[in-house]
Enzyme design. Structure first.
Site, PDB file in Angstrom:
ATOM      1  N   GLY A   1       0.958  -1.293   0.044  1.00 13.37           N
ATOM      2  CA  GLY A   1      -0.023  -0.071  -0.201  1.00 13.37           C
ATOM      3  C   GLY A   1       0.897   1.380  -0.049  1.00 13.37           C
ATOM      4  O   GLY A   1       0.195   2.513  -0.142  1.00 13.37           O
TER       5      GLY A   1
ATOM      6  N   CYS B   1     -14.303   4.409 -27.814  1.00 10.20           N
ATOM      7  CA  CYS B   1     -15.489   4.911 -27.795  1.00 10.20           C
ATOM      8  C   CYS B   1     -16.045   4.964 -26.569  1.00 10.20           C
ATOM      9  O   CYS B   1     -16.978   4.689 -25.968  1.00 10.20           O
ATOM     10  CB  CYS B   1     -16.413   4.297 -28.730  1.00 10.20           C
ATOM     11  SG  CYS B   1     -15.735   4.037 -30.529  1.00 10.20           S
TER      12      CYS B   1
ATOM     13  N   GLU C   1       4.005  -6.813   1.880  1.00  8.38           N
ATOM     14  CA  GLU C   1       3.476  -7.182   0.518  1.00  8.38           C
ATOM     15  C   GLU C   1       3.344  -5.969  -0.672  1.00  8.38           C
ATOM     16  O   GLU C   1       2.541  -5.524  -1.068  1.00  8.38           O
ATOM     17  CB  GLU C   1       1.961  -7.650   0.544  1.00  8.38           C
ATOM     18  CG  GLU C   1       1.858  -8.870   1.464  1.00  8.38           C
ATOM     19  CD  GLU C   1       0.379  -9.037   1.689  1.00  8.38           C
ATOM     20  OE1 GLU C   1      -0.278  -8.249   1.514  1.00  8.38           O
ATOM     21  OE2 GLU C   1       0.067 -10.226   2.272  1.00  8.38           O
TER      22      GLU C   1
END
Ligand SMILES: *Cc1c(COP(=O)(O)O)cnc(C)c1O
Length: 429
Positions: A239, A342, A273
């Protein structure tokens, strides 16, 4: 710190001009720097030196085999969130005993695959999942190594889509529920309690939410150990944010040292992590300008990369710095950089001040190494970009550009039919 710098005005990836890469491999093109990947890894590892720890690179940030292989050779473990990611880790030569299996919705087949390959730990995110993992383990005559992912209920102050440790997010379990589940797991012959895990969100630019969360988890660990439940590792998740624009995230060295300090009294292994912080600034997306156009007062630069290549601006309103690959013109323009898809959400930048560019010019979209290619899609039947890993003056094609034939792989214009429930219908008839 990254290795995408100008030399004599021309933007390079390490020692190679980006223009040469674009000419050799086409655009849009993802370019990663080995030196930057190695450096980020070394800084974080350096900060954690002296405590037992395992850094598990979060595969979902950038799951290219060449990137995984580099981290495997550096000694990394891996944080995975699917059976597909485990497959990639194994293909890249990663060690399954260093794999943390996270994720809120694991299927039986994925759990079985992970247990058979001998992952380090399965992070459990609900009571029902705990029961499933035990059943799958016993069926395989194994004990599943587990940790509970605890929701420390801290606000990481990041984008709501990437806040994962709030009290009411879909991830993890609350502290009370975790205590109850640890007691159940301790009695379950299919389970072996290994540790505790948390992951509070992504692109977090302050250390205090991490430290608050660690403190709360440590309090729980103390209670559990008092009940005789041994917590062998504490996984602080990932994080840590990076600089995209004017954020000022803590330096990985400062973050690592703060985590180390917060856990100095924890008697066990520390797991991390990190995803984005390792790979984010180690990658760029190179795209070619197709057209310029003006609608009303709004100026557009239409490029050959789209939200299908880099969805972060459309999905999170994220900002990526964009600059010309060639020496920038002195004249400036304020424009939207948009792709061919689009959708009005198909933009890479809005109201961006850029040196003037024209059709044929190359642009470099920075900080695209994390959640860039990994989130790309084939929407509008666009083949996905090529990925190149640069090391000094050498480029390694880490993923070929998809072809239009790749787009229809597995499809059939007139697929053979398969009838269901035919017998029943015959009985009625
Ligand atoms: C996504 C994720 C990470 C990595 O997050 P970053 O913000 O990229 O560091 C780590 N752990 C878990 C469980 C995740 O889901």
């Amino acid at each position: 710190m990254n290795h995408f710098q100008r030399k004599r005005g021309v933007l390079h990836a390490e020692d190679i001009p980006l223009e040469e890469l674009a000419n050799a491999y086409g655009t849009p093109l993802y370019v990663y720097s080995t030196a930057t990947l190695r450096r980020h890894w070394a800084v974080l590892e350096g900060a954690l030196r002296g405590i037992p720890h395992l850094t598990c690179y979060a595969v979902k940030a950038n799951s290219n085999l060449a990137v995984l292989s580099l981290f495997a050779r550096l000694g990394a473990g891996f944080d995975i969130v699917s059976g597909g990611e485990l497959y990639r880790v194994l293909k890249a030569g990663g060690d399954p005993r260093k794999v943390v299996y996270s994720g809120v919705g694991k299927r039986d087949d994925e759990i079985g695959f992970a247990l058979k390959r001998g992952v380090k730990v399965v992070d459990i995110e609900s009571a029902e999942e705990l029961a499933r993992v035990s059943i799958v383990a016993r069926r395989l005559k194994r004990r599943a190594p587990v940790a509970l992912r605890v929701n420390p209920a801290v606000d990481p102050k990041t984008h709501p889509y990437i806040s994962t440790g709030l009290k009411e997010s879909k991830f993890g379990v609350g502290a009370d529920e975790a205590r109850r589940l640890y007691a159940l797991a301790a009695k379950d012959p299919g389970l072996e309690i290994k540790g505790v895990a948390m992951h509070i969100g992504s692109q977090i630019t302050d250390v205090s939410p991490f430290l608050d969360a660690i403190e709360r988890v440590l309090a729980m660990v103390k209670d559990l150990e008092a009940q005789g439940i041994r917590i062998g590792h504490l996984d602080v998740g990932g994080g840590l944010g990076i600089q995209y624009q004017d954020e000022e995230p803590p330096h990985p060295d400062a973050y690592g040292k703060a985590v180390k300090n917060a856990l100095r009294r924890f008697d066990g292994e520390v797991l991390l992590e990190p995803g984005r912080v390792l790979v984010g600034n180690a990658g760029v997306l190179v795209t070619r300008v197709l057209y310029r156009k003006k609608n009303g007062r709004r100026e557009f630069v239409v490029v050959d990369a789209a939200m299908t290549d880099l969805v972060r601006p459309a999905l999170y309103g994220a900002h990526h710095a964009i600059e010309p690959v060639a020496p920038p013109a002195r004249e400036e323009m304020v424009c939207d950089v948009v792709g061919p898809v689009c959708e009005s959400s198909d933009f890479l930048a809005r109201k961006e001040r850029l040196p003037a560019v024209q059709g044929g010019d190359l642009l470099c979209v920075r900080s695209a190494g994390a959640y860039g290619f990994a989130m790309s899609s084939n929407y509008n039947s666009r083949p996905r970009a090529a990925e190149v890993l640069v090391d000094g003056d050498t480029a390694h094609l880490a993923r070929e550009r998809e072809t239009v034939a790749d787009l229809v792989r597995g499809e059939m214009a007139r697929p053979p039919g398969r009838r269901f429930g035919a017998r029943k219908r015959r009985e009625i008839g």
